[in-house]
Design a protein around this motif. Structure first.
Motif, PDB file in Angstrom:
ATOM      1  N   GLU A  53     -31.591 -10.907  24.603  1.00  0.00           N
ATOM      2  CA  GLU A  53     -30.932 -11.258  23.344  1.00  0.00           C
ATOM      3  C   GLU A  53     -30.141 -12.555  23.496  1.00  0.00           C
ATOM      4  O   GLU A  53     -29.955 -13.055  24.608  1.00  0.00           O
ATOM      5  CB  GLU A  53     -29.997 -10.121  22.910  1.00  0.00           C
ATOM      6  N   LEU A  54     -29.673 -13.069  22.375  1.00  0.00           N
ATOM      7  CA  LEU A  54     -28.788 -14.232  22.412  1.00  0.00           C
ATOM      8  C   LEU A  54     -27.605 -13.930  23.327  1.00  0.00           C
ATOM      9  O   LEU A  54     -27.018 -12.846  23.253  1.00  0.00           O
ATOM     10  CB  LEU A  54     -28.282 -14.568  21.005  1.00  0.00           C
ATOM     11  N   GLY A  55     -27.281 -14.864  24.183  1.00  0.00           N
ATOM     12  CA  GLY A  55     -26.142 -14.689  25.072  1.00  0.00           C
ATOM     13  C   GLY A  55     -26.428 -13.864  26.308  1.00  0.00           C
ATOM     14  O   GLY A  55     -25.514 -13.589  27.084  1.00  0.00           O
ATOM     15  N   ALA A  56     -27.673 -13.480  26.532  1.00  0.00           N
ATOM     16  CA  ALA A  56     -27.988 -12.647  27.692  1.00  0.00           C
ATOM     17  C   ALA A  56     -27.890 -13.422  29.000  1.00  0.00           C
ATOM     18  O   ALA A  56     -27.604 -12.851  30.047  1.00  0.00           O
ATOM     19  CB  ALA A  56     -29.394 -12.053  27.551  1.00  0.00           C
ATOM     20  N   GLY A  57     -28.144 -14.718  28.960  1.00  0.00           N
ATOM     21  CA  GLY A  57     -28.060 -15.525  30.172  1.00  0.00           C
ATOM     22  C   GLY A  57     -29.343 -16.256  30.525  1.00  0.00           C
ATOM     23  O   GLY A  57     -29.499 -16.719  31.653  1.00  0.00           O
ATOM     24  N   LYS A  58     -30.252 -16.384  29.582  1.00  0.00           N
ATOM     25  CA  LYS A  58     -31.536 -17.033  29.845  1.00  0.00           C
ATOM     26  C   LYS A  58     -31.359 -18.499  30.242  1.00  0.00           C
ATOM     27  O   LYS A  58     -31.922 -18.950  31.236  1.00  0.00           O
ATOM     28  CB  LYS A  58     -32.456 -16.915  28.618  1.00  0.00           C
ATOM     29  N   THR A  59     -30.564 -19.221  29.485  1.00  0.00           N
ATOM     30  CA  THR A  59     -30.348 -20.632  29.800  1.00  0.00           C
ATOM     31  C   THR A  59     -29.523 -20.777  31.070  1.00  0.00           C
ATOM     32  O   THR A  59     -29.772 -21.680  31.879  1.00  0.00           O
ATOM     33  CB  THR A  59     -29.688 -21.356  28.609  1.00  0.00           C
ATOM     34  N   THR A  60     -28.576 -19.897  31.288  1.00  0.00           N
ATOM     35  CA  THR A  60     -27.777 -19.937  32.511  1.00  0.00           C
ATOM     36  C   THR A  60     -28.664 -19.723  33.729  1.00  0.00           C
ATOM     37  O   THR A  60     -28.525 -20.417  34.744  1.00  0.00           O
ATOM     38  CB  THR A  60     -26.650 -18.891  32.453  1.00  0.00           C
ATOM     39  N   LEU A  61     -29.600 -18.790  33.650  1.00  0.00           N
ATOM     40  CA  LEU A  61     -30.544 -18.570  34.744  1.00  0.00           C
ATOM     41  C   LEU A  61     -31.380 -19.832  34.975  1.00  0.00           C
ATOM     42  O   LEU A  61     -31.576 -20.265  36.110  1.00  0.00           O
ATOM     43  CB  LEU A  61     -31.446 -17.377  34.435  1.00  0.00           C
ATOM     44  N   THR A  62     -31.836 -20.457  33.897  1.00  0.00           N
ATOM     45  CA  THR A  62     -32.626 -21.682  34.013  1.00  0.00           C
ATOM     46  C   THR A  62     -31.796 -22.808  34.621  1.00  0.00           C
ATOM     47  O   THR A  62     -32.294 -23.605  35.419  1.00  0.00           O
ATOM     48  CB  THR A  62     -33.184 -22.101  32.642  1.00  0.00           C
TER      49      THR A  62
ATOM     50  N   ILE B 143     -33.477  -9.604  30.692  1.00  0.00           N
ATOM     51  CA  ILE B 143     -32.035  -9.607  30.897  1.00  0.00           C
ATOM     52  C   ILE B 143     -31.383  -8.826  29.765  1.00  0.00           C
ATOM     53  O   ILE B 143     -31.619  -9.112  28.595  1.00  0.00           O
ATOM     54  CB  ILE B 143     -31.471 -11.041  30.911  1.00  0.00           C
ATOM     55  N   GLU B 144     -30.570  -7.855  30.133  1.00  0.00           N
ATOM     56  CA  GLU B 144     -29.804  -7.089  29.142  1.00  0.00           C
ATOM     57  C   GLU B 144     -28.330  -7.254  29.442  1.00  0.00           C
ATOM     58  O   GLU B 144     -27.916  -7.238  30.589  1.00  0.00           O
ATOM     59  CB  GLU B 144     -30.158  -5.607  29.221  1.00  0.00           C
ATOM     60  N   ARG B 145     -27.576  -7.440  28.400  1.00  0.00           N
ATOM     61  CA  ARG B 145     -26.123  -7.462  28.537  1.00  0.00           C
ATOM     62  C   ARG B 145     -25.559  -6.344  27.684  1.00  0.00           C
ATOM     63  O   ARG B 145     -26.188  -5.926  26.703  1.00  0.00           O
ATOM     64  CB  ARG B 145     -25.539  -8.816  28.146  1.00  0.00           C
ATOM     65  N   PRO B 146     -24.389  -5.842  28.027  1.00  0.00           N
ATOM     66  CA  PRO B 146     -23.807  -4.767  27.238  1.00  0.00           C
ATOM     67  C   PRO B 146     -23.590  -5.199  25.789  1.00  0.00           C
ATOM     68  O   PRO B 146     -23.306  -6.362  25.526  1.00  0.00           O
ATOM     69  CB  PRO B 146     -22.462  -4.499  27.918  1.00  0.00           C
ATOM     70  N   VAL B 147     -23.735  -4.268  24.883  1.00  0.00           N
ATOM     71  CA  VAL B 147     -23.490  -4.542  23.472  1.00  0.00           C
ATOM     72  C   VAL B 147     -21.998  -4.741  23.285  1.00  0.00           C
ATOM     73  O   VAL B 147     -21.179  -4.027  23.862  1.00  0.00           O
ATOM     74  CB  VAL B 147     -23.997  -3.371  22.596  1.00  0.00           C
ATOM     75  N   GLY B 148     -21.646  -5.722  22.481  1.00  0.00           N
ATOM     76  CA  GLY B 148     -20.242  -6.049  22.278  1.00  0.00           C
ATOM     77  C   GLY B 148     -19.770  -6.964  23.392  1.00  0.00           C
ATOM     78  O   GLY B 148     -20.553  -7.488  24.177  1.00  0.00           O
ATOM     79  N   GLY B 149     -18.509  -7.153  23.487  1.00  0.00           N
ATOM     80  CA  GLY B 149     -17.979  -8.037  24.520  1.00  0.00           C
ATOM     81  C   GLY B 149     -18.262  -9.492  24.192  1.00  0.00           C
ATOM     82  O   GLY B 149     -18.774  -9.838  23.134  1.00  0.00           O
ATOM     83  N   ASP B 150     -17.942 -10.340  25.118  1.00  0.00           N
ATOM     84  CA  ASP B 150     -18.085 -11.779  24.930  1.00  0.00           C
ATOM     85  C   ASP B 150     -19.399 -12.250  25.535  1.00  0.00           C
ATOM     86  O   ASP B 150     -19.554 -12.257  26.751  1.00  0.00           O
ATOM     87  CB  ASP B 150     -16.909 -12.486  25.604  1.00  0.00           C
ATOM     88  N   PRO B 151     -20.385 -12.655  24.704  1.00  0.00           N
ATOM     89  CA  PRO B 151     -21.674 -13.088  25.235  1.00  0.00           C
ATOM     90  C   PRO B 151     -21.583 -14.355  26.070  1.00  0.00           C
ATOM     91  O   PRO B 151     -22.474 -14.649  26.845  1.00  0.00           O
ATOM     92  CB  PRO B 151     -22.524 -13.324  23.983  1.00  0.00           C
ATOM     93  N   GLU B 152     -20.478 -15.099  25.932  1.00  0.00           N
ATOM     94  CA  GLU B 152     -20.315 -16.328  26.710  1.00  0.00           C
ATOM     95  C   GLU B 152     -19.644 -16.077  28.054  1.00  0.00           C
ATOM     96  O   GLU B 152     -19.595 -16.971  28.889  1.00  0.00           O
ATOM     97  CB  GLU B 152     -19.497 -17.340  25.905  1.00  0.00           C
ATOM     98  N   ALA B 153     -19.137 -14.876  28.274  1.00  0.00           N
ATOM     99  CA  ALA B 153     -18.431 -14.586  29.517  1.00  0.00           C
ATOM    100  C   ALA B 153     -19.415 -14.507  30.681  1.00  0.00           C
ATOM    101  O   ALA B 153     -20.349 -13.722  30.672  1.00  0.00           O
ATOM    102  CB  ALA B 153     -17.660 -13.271  29.389  1.00  0.00           C
ATOM    103  N   ASP B 154     -19.206 -15.374  31.665  1.00  0.00           N
ATOM    104  CA  ASP B 154     -20.096 -15.407  32.818  1.00  0.00           C
ATOM    105  C   ASP B 154     -19.984 -14.153  33.673  1.00  0.00           C
ATOM    106  O   ASP B 154     -20.897 -13.814  34.398  1.00  0.00           O
ATOM    107  CB  ASP B 154     -19.797 -16.623  33.693  1.00  0.00           C
ATOM    108  N   ASP B 155     -18.840 -13.461  33.597  1.00  0.00           N
ATOM    109  CA  ASP B 155     -18.640 -12.304  34.454  1.00  0.00           C
ATOM    110  C   ASP B 155     -19.043 -10.985  33.794  1.00  0.00           C
ATOM    111  O   ASP B 155     -18.913  -9.932  34.382  1.00  0.00           O
ATOM    112  CB  ASP B 155     -17.188 -12.228  34.929  1.00  0.00           C
ATOM    113  N   ALA B 156     -19.542 -11.035  32.560  1.00  0.00           N
ATOM    114  CA  ALA B 156     -19.995  -9.812  31.903  1.00  0.00           C
ATOM    115  C   ALA B 156     -21.208  -9.279  32.648  1.00  0.00           C
ATOM    116  O   ALA B 156     -22.111 -10.041  32.993  1.00  0.00           O
ATOM    117  CB  ALA B 156     -20.339 -10.083  30.445  1.00  0.00           C
ATOM    118  N   PRO B 157     -21.240  -7.982  32.931  1.00  0.00           N
ATOM    119  CA  PRO B 157     -22.365  -7.441  33.702  1.00  0.00           C
ATOM    120  C   PRO B 157     -23.690  -7.576  32.944  1.00  0.00           C
ATOM    121  O   PRO B 157     -23.748  -7.455  31.725  1.00  0.00           O
ATOM    122  CB  PRO B 157     -21.994  -5.969  33.893  1.00  0.00           C
TER     123      PRO B 157
END
Length: 142
Positions: A23-32, A111-125
């Motif tokens: 999803e948006l904010g999951a970290g695809k571009t960060t991984l790239t 890549i899955e990130r938890p629902v809610g929270g800050d999608p821009e946070a690098d430390d989000a699991p």
């Protein structure tokens, strides 16, 4: 996600395709970005959302092509980008179902990130699933 990208980069060579799903904010571009840094890519690796594809020369001479297929509807539209899949390391965000049959081997990263929270946070699991397909990846550990 950058560290994972750097680890993947150590295995990548010309002709390799990496599909990134999430999803948006999951970290695809960060991984790239991590792949690009490890490959010594020239220029900042940012999302190619509006230009669809960016090519980054790398220290090895094998370009890193970063594609955002979100706004593309079909494989034919991806084909219209006239990408050099054989001569590049190609990373495609949102590419599921849009690059089928382009190459015979690829890596898929979900890549899955938890629902809610800050999608821009690098430390989000994040939960990441890597899958490899085709003869190129037989016996290769990632």
């Amino acid at each position: 996600m950058e560290a994972l990208g750097a680890r993947l980069a150590s295995r990548l060579r010309a002709g390799d395709l990496v599909l990134l799903n999430g999803e948006l904010g999951a970290g695809k571009t960060t991984l790239t970005r991590g792949i690009g840094q490890a490959l010594g890519a020239r220029g900042q690796v940012t999302s190619p959302t509006f230009v669809l594809a960016r090519t980054h020369p790398t220290a090895s001479g094998v370009p890193l092509v970063h594609v955002d297929a979100y706004r593309l509807a079909t494989a034919a539209e991806v084909d219209d980008l006239d990408l050099d899949f054989e001569g590049s390391i190609t990373v495609v965000e949102w590419g599921a179902g849009k690059v089928d049959g382009v190459v015979d081997s690829w890596i898929e990263v979900d890549i899955e990130r938890p629902v809610g929270g800050d999608p821009e946070a690098d430390d989000a699991p994040r939960h990441v699933r890597l899958a490899t397909y085709g003869p190129r990846w037989e016996g290769v550990e990632l």
